[in-house]
Design a protein around this motif. Structure first.
Motif, PDB file in Angstrom:
ATOM      1  N   ARG A  77       0.763   4.251  -2.828  1.00 51.66           N
ATOM      2  CA  ARG A  77       0.628   5.695  -2.599  1.00 51.66           C
ATOM      3  C   ARG A  77       1.601   6.596  -2.697  1.00 51.66           C
ATOM      4  O   ARG A  77       1.296   7.530  -3.165  1.00 51.66           O
ATOM      5  CB  ARG A  77       0.377   5.505  -1.084  1.00 51.66           C
ATOM      6  CG  ARG A  77      -0.093   7.049  -0.502  1.00 51.66           C
ATOM      7  CD  ARG A  77      -0.753   7.095   0.731  1.00 51.66           C
ATOM      8  NE  ARG A  77       0.134   6.517   1.726  1.00 51.66           N
ATOM      9  CZ  ARG A  77      -0.248   5.991   3.044  1.00 51.66           C
ATOM     10  NH1 ARG A  77      -1.447   5.925   3.410  1.00 51.66           N
ATOM     11  NH2 ARG A  77       0.938   5.474   3.991  1.00 51.66           N
ATOM     12  N   ARG A  78       2.882   6.120  -2.661  1.00 50.20           N
ATOM     13  CA  ARG A  78       4.109   7.199  -2.839  1.00 50.20           C
ATOM     14  C   ARG A  78       4.129   7.430  -4.577  1.00 50.20           C
ATOM     15  O   ARG A  78       4.718   8.434  -4.834  1.00 50.20           O
ATOM     16  CB  ARG A  78       5.346   6.394  -2.426  1.00 50.20           C
ATOM     17  CG  ARG A  78       5.343   6.355  -0.962  1.00 50.20           C
ATOM     18  CD  ARG A  78       6.366   5.986  -0.413  1.00 50.20           C
ATOM     19  NE  ARG A  78       7.613   6.944  -0.705  1.00 50.20           N
ATOM     20  CZ  ARG A  78       7.930   8.144  -0.248  1.00 50.20           C
ATOM     21  NH1 ARG A  78       7.113   8.629   0.628  1.00 50.20           N
ATOM     22  NH2 ARG A  78       8.952   8.886  -0.524  1.00 50.20           N
ATOM     23  N   HIS A 120       0.891  -1.275   0.001  1.00 50.12           N
ATOM     24  CA  HIS A 120       0.056  -0.130  -0.066  1.00 50.12           C
ATOM     25  C   HIS A 120       0.917   1.005   0.119  1.00 50.12           C
ATOM     26  O   HIS A 120       0.535   2.284  -0.788  1.00 50.12           O
ATOM     27  CB  HIS A 120      -0.880  -0.019   1.242  1.00 50.12           C
ATOM     28  CG  HIS A 120      -1.715   1.198   1.160  1.00 50.12           C
ATOM     29  ND1 HIS A 120      -2.993   1.572   0.683  1.00 50.12           N
ATOM     30  CD2 HIS A 120      -1.643   2.375   2.310  1.00 50.12           C
ATOM     31  CE1 HIS A 120      -3.158   2.708   0.841  1.00 50.12           C
ATOM     32  NE2 HIS A 120      -2.720   3.283   1.781  1.00 50.12           N
ATOM     33  N   ASP A 150      -0.714   6.928   7.793  1.00 50.22           N
ATOM     34  CA  ASP A 150      -1.607   5.936   7.968  1.00 50.22           C
ATOM     35  C   ASP A 150      -2.526   5.989   9.016  1.00 50.22           C
ATOM     36  O   ASP A 150      -3.659   6.039   9.618  1.00 50.22           O
ATOM     37  CB  ASP A 150      -1.224   4.477   7.870  1.00 50.22           C
ATOM     38  CG  ASP A 150      -1.400   4.021   6.453  1.00 50.22           C
ATOM     39  OD1 ASP A 150      -1.437   4.657   5.570  1.00 50.22           O
ATOM     40  OD2 ASP A 150      -0.948   2.648   6.207  1.00 50.22           O
ATOM     41  N   GLU A 166       5.183   6.953   6.461  1.00 46.87           N
ATOM     42  CA  GLU A 166       3.820   6.277   5.939  1.00 46.87           C
ATOM     43  C   GLU A 166       3.188   5.627   7.050  1.00 46.87           C
ATOM     44  O   GLU A 166       1.887   5.849   6.910  1.00 46.87           O
ATOM     45  CB  GLU A 166       4.647   5.183   4.667  1.00 46.87           C
ATOM     46  CG  GLU A 166       4.950   5.462   3.667  1.00 46.87           C
ATOM     47  CD  GLU A 166       3.812   6.349   2.513  1.00 46.87           C
ATOM     48  OE1 GLU A 166       2.636   5.892   2.648  1.00 46.87           O
ATOM     49  OE2 GLU A 166       4.321   7.213   2.147  1.00 46.87           O
TER      50      GLU A 166
END
Length: 147
Positions: A74-75, A70, A121, A117
């Motif tokens: 996302r990056r 994930h 989150d 990250e």
């Protein structure tokens, strides 16, 4: 000479985790000038360990793999890449309290990206972020005493 964790280190970490680029750029330039790298590095690692424990305690290896996948998605393409095998090793070693073997220094440095990250989150409130920073500093001070 033992490594000292200062308020400046905590402010640097807070600024990084808040993604306040305007404030972070001049602080990052000061790292070399202030000879603060060791304290910053110890605090970043301690924060990563703390974030891993908060996220993955009582989770499975599959949860770690999903998180890394994930985070990589996302990056996107324009950000520094996350090497999945190295990222998983770093998380597992943080949880176990061991050194991740077989990684290059560049791969080891990925814990800084993974920390960002993990915090993104978690989406902590200001009070939760301050509590996290306090816990990370306490752990960093214990680590620094052994360096």
């Amino acid at each position: 000479m033992p490594v000292e964790i200062t308020d400046w280190h905590v402010d640097l970490l807070r600024t990084y985790l808040r993604q306040d680029d305007a404030k972070l750029r001049p602080m990052a330039r000061m790292i070399g000038a202030k000879d603060e790298l060791d304290g910053s590095g110890v605090l970043m690692w301690a924060a990563f360990v703390e974030a891993c424990h908060r996220r993955f305690t009582r989770k499975t290896g599959a949860d770690i793999v999903r998180f890394v996948a994930h985070a990589r998605i996302r990056r996107g393409r324009n950000a520094p890449p996350i090497a999945p095998g190295a990222a998983e090793k770093l998380i597992i070693s943080a949880l176990a309290g061991t050194r991740a073997e077989g990684l290059t220094e560049l791969q080891r440095a990925q814990h800084i990206i993974l920390l960002s990250e993990l915090i993104e989150d978690a989406a902590p409130t200001e009070a939760e972020l301050e509590q996290f920073l306090t816990a990370a500093r306490t752990y960093a001070e214990r680590l620094a005493a052994t360096v």
